[in-house]
Design a protein around this motif. Structure first.
Motif: not given
Length: 181
Positions: A85-102
């Motif tokens: 799930e971490l490899k899928r990225g934060p966008l896949a879990h609903g965090w769609d702000d400009e910061f693209q990291g965990w």
């Protein structure tokens, strides 16, 4: 035992540290001095004295590793699922702000949502470090990013903006009586 960078030791590092203590035990039996052992093994004399005391009390078995300080709350299967799930990225879990990291807070929330297990932020940091994860930088760059233009700016514009370093010269802090140059 505490370590400055947090996260404790990985199992491999624990094993390495145990071998170091057992090597010291063999040298205790030969009668070597604390300072010699500390210098040769590249550890502090205080650690060697502590090991020697434990060795005198219980022999080499007293220097064996006691295992991890705490039992990990996530099973190996849960960790593997979390890693996917971490490899899928934060966008896949609903965090769609400009910061693209965990962030640690986001990972903490993800663990809570997926497994109903509570971690503190520091615990998340230790968990990630223990499994080989480190601080991230965004995977994607802005579409408008132009590396050539950035290099030109660094070479030509930045030196004009940057103030030259002040040289040493006697100055006065007084407003009424200025120092003469």
């Amino acid at each position: 035992m505490r370590y400055a960078q947090g996260g404790g030791l990985t199992p491999r590092e624990q094993e390495k540290r145990e071998l170091l203590r057992l090597e010291a035990a063999a040298r205790f039996a030969c009668g070597e001095t604390t300072e010699t052992i500390a210098r040769d093994l590249r550890v502090t004399a205080r650690s060697v004295r502590r090991w020697r005391h434990a060795w005198c009390e219980g022999g080499p078995e007293a220097l064996r590793s006691k295992g991890p300080m705490a039992v990990e709350r996530l099973s190996p299967g849960q960790w593997a699922r979390l890693e996917c799930e971490l490899k899928r990225g934060p966008l896949a879990h609903g965090w769609d702000d400009e910061f693209q990291g965990w962030t640690l807070k986001r990972v903490k929330l993800l663990i809570g949502r997926m497994f109903h297990v509570g971690y503190m932020v520091q615990g998340v940091w230790k968990l990630l470090r223990r499994h080989g994860w480190s601080a991230q930088v965004p995977v994607r760059w802005a579409i408008e990013r132009d590396d050539e233009e950035i290099e030109v700016w660094k070479q030509e514009v930045w030196p004009l903006i940057k103030q030259p370093r002040a040289t040493w010269a006697p100055i006065s802090a007084s407003r009424t009586k200025q120092a003469r140059a």
